[in-house]
Design an enzyme around this catalytic site. Structure first.
Site, PDB file in Angstrom:
ATOM      1  N   GLY A 168       0.795  -1.221   0.000  1.00  0.00           N
ATOM      2  CA  GLY A 168       0.000   0.000   0.000  1.00  0.00           C
ATOM      3  C   GLY A 168       0.831   1.277   0.000  1.00  0.00           C
ATOM      4  O   GLY A 168       0.288   2.384   0.092  1.00  0.00           O
ATOM      5  N   THR A 209       3.353   0.004  -7.053  1.00  0.00           N
ATOM      6  CA  THR A 209       2.799  -0.271  -8.378  1.00  0.00           C
ATOM      7  C   THR A 209       2.480   1.038  -9.107  1.00  0.00           C
ATOM      8  O   THR A 209       2.756   1.180 -10.297  1.00  0.00           O
ATOM      9  CB  THR A 209       1.541  -1.161  -8.250  1.00  0.00           C
ATOM     10  OG1 THR A 209       1.952  -2.374  -7.614  1.00  0.00           O
ATOM     11  CG2 THR A 209       0.936  -1.482  -9.585  1.00  0.00           C
ATOM     12  N   ASN A 233      -4.517  -2.882   1.164  1.00  0.00           N
ATOM     13  CA  ASN A 233      -4.469  -2.147  -0.090  1.00  0.00           C
ATOM     14  C   ASN A 233      -5.579  -2.649  -1.018  1.00  0.00           C
ATOM     15  O   ASN A 233      -5.707  -3.845  -1.228  1.00  0.00           O
ATOM     16  CB  ASN A 233      -3.083  -2.389  -0.720  1.00  0.00           C
ATOM     17  CG  ASN A 233      -2.909  -1.658  -2.039  1.00  0.00           C
ATOM     18  OD1 ASN A 233      -3.807  -0.975  -2.516  1.00  0.00           O
ATOM     19  ND2 ASN A 233      -1.735  -1.818  -2.627  1.00  0.00           N
ATOM     20  N   SER A 284      -3.872  -4.579  -4.237  1.00  0.00           N
ATOM     21  CA  SER A 284      -2.591  -5.126  -3.806  1.00  0.00           C
ATOM     22  C   SER A 284      -2.046  -6.138  -4.812  1.00  0.00           C
ATOM     23  O   SER A 284      -2.772  -7.007  -5.288  1.00  0.00           O
ATOM     24  CB  SER A 284      -2.788  -5.795  -2.445  1.00  0.00           C
ATOM     25  OG  SER A 284      -1.553  -6.224  -1.953  1.00  0.00           O
ATOM     26  N   SER A 285      -0.769  -5.996  -5.134  1.00  0.00           N
ATOM     27  CA  SER A 285      -0.133  -6.951  -6.053  1.00  0.00           C
ATOM     28  C   SER A 285       0.042  -8.256  -5.313  1.00  0.00           C
ATOM     29  O   SER A 285       0.688  -8.298  -4.272  1.00  0.00           O
ATOM     30  CB  SER A 285       1.252  -6.458  -6.485  1.00  0.00           C
ATOM     31  OG  SER A 285       1.195  -5.121  -6.897  1.00  0.00           O
ATOM     32  N   GLY A 325       4.761  -5.904  -1.314  1.00  0.00           N
ATOM     33  CA  GLY A 325       5.458  -5.297  -0.191  1.00  0.00           C
ATOM     34  C   GLY A 325       5.380  -6.138   1.069  1.00  0.00           C
ATOM     35  O   GLY A 325       4.518  -7.010   1.191  1.00  0.00           O
ATOM     36  N   GLU A 370       4.410  -7.521   4.478  1.00  0.00           N
ATOM     37  CA  GLU A 370       3.073  -7.441   5.053  1.00  0.00           C
ATOM     38  C   GLU A 370       2.903  -8.246   6.337  1.00  0.00           C
ATOM     39  O   GLU A 370       3.525  -9.282   6.526  1.00  0.00           O
ATOM     40  CB  GLU A 370       1.996  -7.797   4.026  1.00  0.00           C
ATOM     41  CG  GLU A 370       2.037  -9.178   3.463  1.00  0.00           C
ATOM     42  CD  GLU A 370       1.119  -9.314   2.227  1.00  0.00           C
ATOM     43  OE1 GLU A 370       0.738  -8.325   1.607  1.00  0.00           O
ATOM     44  OE2 GLU A 370       0.804 -10.463   1.895  1.00  0.00           O
TER      45      GLU A 370
END
Ligand code: ATP
Ligand code: MG
Length: 694
Positions: A103, A107, A154, A157-158, A383, A385
């Site tokens: 977050g 990206t 997020n 989120s990726s 990221g 987490e």
């Protein structure tokens, strides 16, 4: 040494006092003043604004195009331009490593960088290059649809790691690229924590496709009707699901996906939704499929026989001593098999989409092309987490972040200091926390956590997650960064027997051991592989080549998920080490996605673990600018009568010394073996000014 804008200090190296508090304070002042970018030398610190700011338009692009970092206020465009110039002028492979927690804006940063590069290239407007740029940009929306999801951290989120190489020709125009994806969080396909969603594509399909399509796929629009997309109890469509469906459908067509391919993708997604609704019941010790409609719909969409699917879901074929037998599943095994099938199909579909994207962007792969190309790599990975319940996926994601932090330490903190020594410049060492010890904890052969998990996975069926935890406890008892309650003193937060804690560089994370073995082993019953290989849809069948294998043939044990991930991380770091790296360090200003809250404690924590203080100290105790003598002389030789047009009194170093002596700057610089080091930015400003006043 960025130009001052009147709001805080643009380069943290220039703060009058370097402490954590002053750094955070300065970031706060700038953030509140709408300045989200701040430098540490050439490192760009970026704070998520959580609102759109009008700083990425053409005026900004023109302002930053071809300019040095210090000529304009801090901006990610300046970093993108520096990377681009380095690649083009020095003909070096470069990369941009974007890091920060979930977050924090990685990206978005990667997309802004790509947009900038697209905007400053192909000035002659060649059609083919325009096409490549368009494809590179549009591939993002496809990958995000299938690889991103709403998490509690997020909304976008990726859930996979992405490294994209953009290839450039000798003129500096993009001519292609290649995407490498890392470990997709496939467990999300069958389960989501409370408040979270499955991958975006499921909701995009349900909300965006036409009435005719929804009927054809035998779906209803309400996501609550499907177990696989409603476990998180967050069934609200996002405001963009509907329009995103159109965007990605059109992106797929830009990338040249055939009608058939697009249809297969949606068939598989719909098939997974139906598969999740298949339940089992036990009658007289025999397992039956309860929901035949879901079974038929799934089989139909995967282009396989419903009868065979039913068989594969309720029993499995085992080969022992040259003989083949059927073994009925228990309901737990059947549910496990169903979910494993859903995850595997999704994962293979995702891999297929990535490779499809690659064949669209990898336009030219001839030897000549490879020889003359240079690349800019952009790394945007999940990221760090911490969730309420952290599992194998978080373990991998956080290990990945440890590796990236290690790379940063290696290249920015360590090599920087070593450069001073190498150049023969007096240097006082700056201490920093080296997280190598945590990387070792996870990845070391034989002793590391992945090795311990692999060992446990060898004993099929005999080892439980709890036993794995015991094994880890025994082997890691003395490790400073590992705690578990079995052998260690009581830790209030640790639940007996199922949890362990890793002290990561970015904070302590408590992991729940449940599911680690399964996720590491990552088995899918052979029956499913053979079944899908038989799919009458050739696109699906092609995703399952091992299904062709004779059942009696013994196969080599596949590498575990943990080992595959570790290997891919080691390869990634090696790849990045061979490139000239640039860094964007993203910071999340608050936990509530608010554009106005600057949570000092949270920012302080991130600044600390990202090692930004040490970064500033190393940068500042040293010199704000350094440059090779030849490059330096080329840029400034016109300002001195002794060096213009050419210096004749010795080598480049002598030339630079003569120039700096004449201009009265010598007190502010040190002369290394191959580079000049400048202490204060004023000297650099003065040099630039002299140059532009000519
Ligand atoms: P993850 O590790 O979960 O993938 P991330 O670091 O990639 O996280 P992003 O998805 O880039 O995080 O950012 C989260 C959200 O923050 C975005 O969806 C967007 O709403 C907002 N955001 C981030 N950067 C910017 C920006 N520069 N301008 C406007 N909004 C932004
Ligand atoms: Mg992301």
């Amino acid at each position: 040494m960025a130009t001052q804008e009147g709001i805080g200090i643009g380069d943290l190296v220039l703060l009058d006092e370097i402490t954590l508090e002053r750094i955070v304070d300065n970031l706060r002042v700038r953030y509140n003043g709408g300045k989200i970018y701040t430098y540490i030398g050439e490192v760009c610190v970026s704070i998520n604004p959580y609102r759109s700011i009008n700083i990425y338009n053409n005026d900004y692009i023109n302002k930053y195009k071809g300019r040095e970092l210090f000529e304009n206020p801090p901006h990610i465009f300046a970093i993108a331009d520096a990377v681009y110039r380095e690649m083009k002028q020095q003909r070096r492979d470069t990369c941009i490593v974007i890091s920060g927690e979930s977050g924090s804006g990685k990206t978005e940063a990667s997309k802004i960088i790509m947009k900038y590069i697209a905007a400053v290239t192909n000035l002659s407007g060649q059609q083919e290059i325009e096409r490549v740029k368009n494809i590179l940009i549009q591939s993002n929306s496809i990958l995000e649809a299938f690889g991103n999801a709403k998490t509690n951290r997020n909304d976008n989120s990726s859930r996979f790691g992405k490294y994209m190489d953009i290839d450039f020709n000798f003129k500096g125009d993009p001519i292609g690229g290649h995407v490498t994806n890392y470990l997709l969080e496939k467990s999300r396909v069958v389960y989501q924590q409370n408040g979270e969603r499955n991958f975006h594509c499921f909701y995009q399909l349900l909300n965006g496709c036409s009435e005719a399509e929804i009927n054809k796929l035998r779906l209803v629009r309400d996501s609550a009707a499907y177990y696989y997309v409603s476990a998180g109890n967050f069934n609200k469509a996002s405001s963009t699901d509907k329009s995103d469906y159109k965007t990605i459908t059109s992106a797929m067509s830009t990338l040249g996906f055939t009608q058939n391919e697009v249809q297969t993708i949606w068939n598989v997604i719909a098939g997974i939704l139906h598969l999740g609704n298949i339940t089992f019941k036990l009658i007289d010790d025999r397992l039956f499929i309860e929901n035949r409609t879901a079974l038929n719909d799934t089989a139909n969409l995967f282009s396989i026989s419903a009868h065979e699917l039913s068989t594969a879901l309720t029993q499995r074929v085992i080969a022992a001593g040259g003989e083949v037998m059927q073994k009925a599943h228990t309901s737990t095994e059947a549910e496990y098999g169903r979910d494993a099938l859903a995850k595997a199909i999704y994962e293979r579909l995702f891999t297929e989409i990535v490779s499809r994207v690659n064949s669209a962007i990898n336009v030219n792969d001839t030897e000549t092309y490879k020889r003359y190309r240079t690349v800019i790599g952009v790394l945007d990975i999940y990221g760090f987490e911490i969730f309420d319940i952290n599992s194998f996926e978080q373990f991998c994601i956080n290990y990945c972040n440890e590796k990236l932090q290690q790379l940063f330490i290696e290249l920015v903190l360590k090599q920087e200091q070593e450069e001073y020594k190498r150049e023969g410049i007096a240097w006082q060492n700056i201490d920093y926390f080296n997280n190598q010890i945590i990387c070792d904890l996870v990845e070391q052969p034989h002793k590391g956590m992945i090795a311990i998990m692999d060992e446990a996975c060898l004993n099929v069926g005999k080892v439980t997650d709890e036993m794995l935890l015991e094994a880890m406890d025994q082997k890691l008892l003395d490790h400073k960064h590992y705690t578990s309650r079995q052998l260690k003193p009581m830790d209030k937060e640790l639940q007996h027997k199922i949890q362990f804690k890793i002290k990561h560089y970015a904070g302590d994370v408590i992991y729940n051991i449940n599911g680690f073995l399964d996720k590491n082993k990552d088995t899918l019953f052979q029956d499913f592989k053979r079944l899908l290989y038989k799919s009458s849809n050739p696109i699906i069948s092609k995703m399952w080549p091992e299904g062709a294998q004779n059942i009696l043939k013994t196969t080599k044990r596949p590498l575990t998920a943990g080992t595959l991930f570790r290997n891919s991380m080691i390869a990634l770091v090696k790849n990045l080490t061979n490139k000239e790296p640039f860094y964007v360090r993203c910071i999340k200003p608050n936990e509530v996605k608010s554009p106005v809250v600057f949570d000092e404690e949270r920012v302080n924590h991130q600044v600390r673990y990202l090692g930004l203080l040490e970064n500033v100290l190393v940068r500042r105790a040293g010199f704000v600018y350094r440059q090779r003598y030849d490059t330096f002389l080329k840029r400034y030789k016109m300002i001195s009568q002794y060096t213009w047009p050419n210096f004749r009194g010795g080598n480049d170093k002598d030339g630079v010394r003569t120039l700096m002596d004449e201009k009265g700057f010598s007190n502010d610089v040190k002369y290394g073996h191959t580079k000049i080091f400048i202490r204060s930015p004023q000297t650099l400003f003065a040099l630039e000014k002299a140059r532009s006043n000519l």
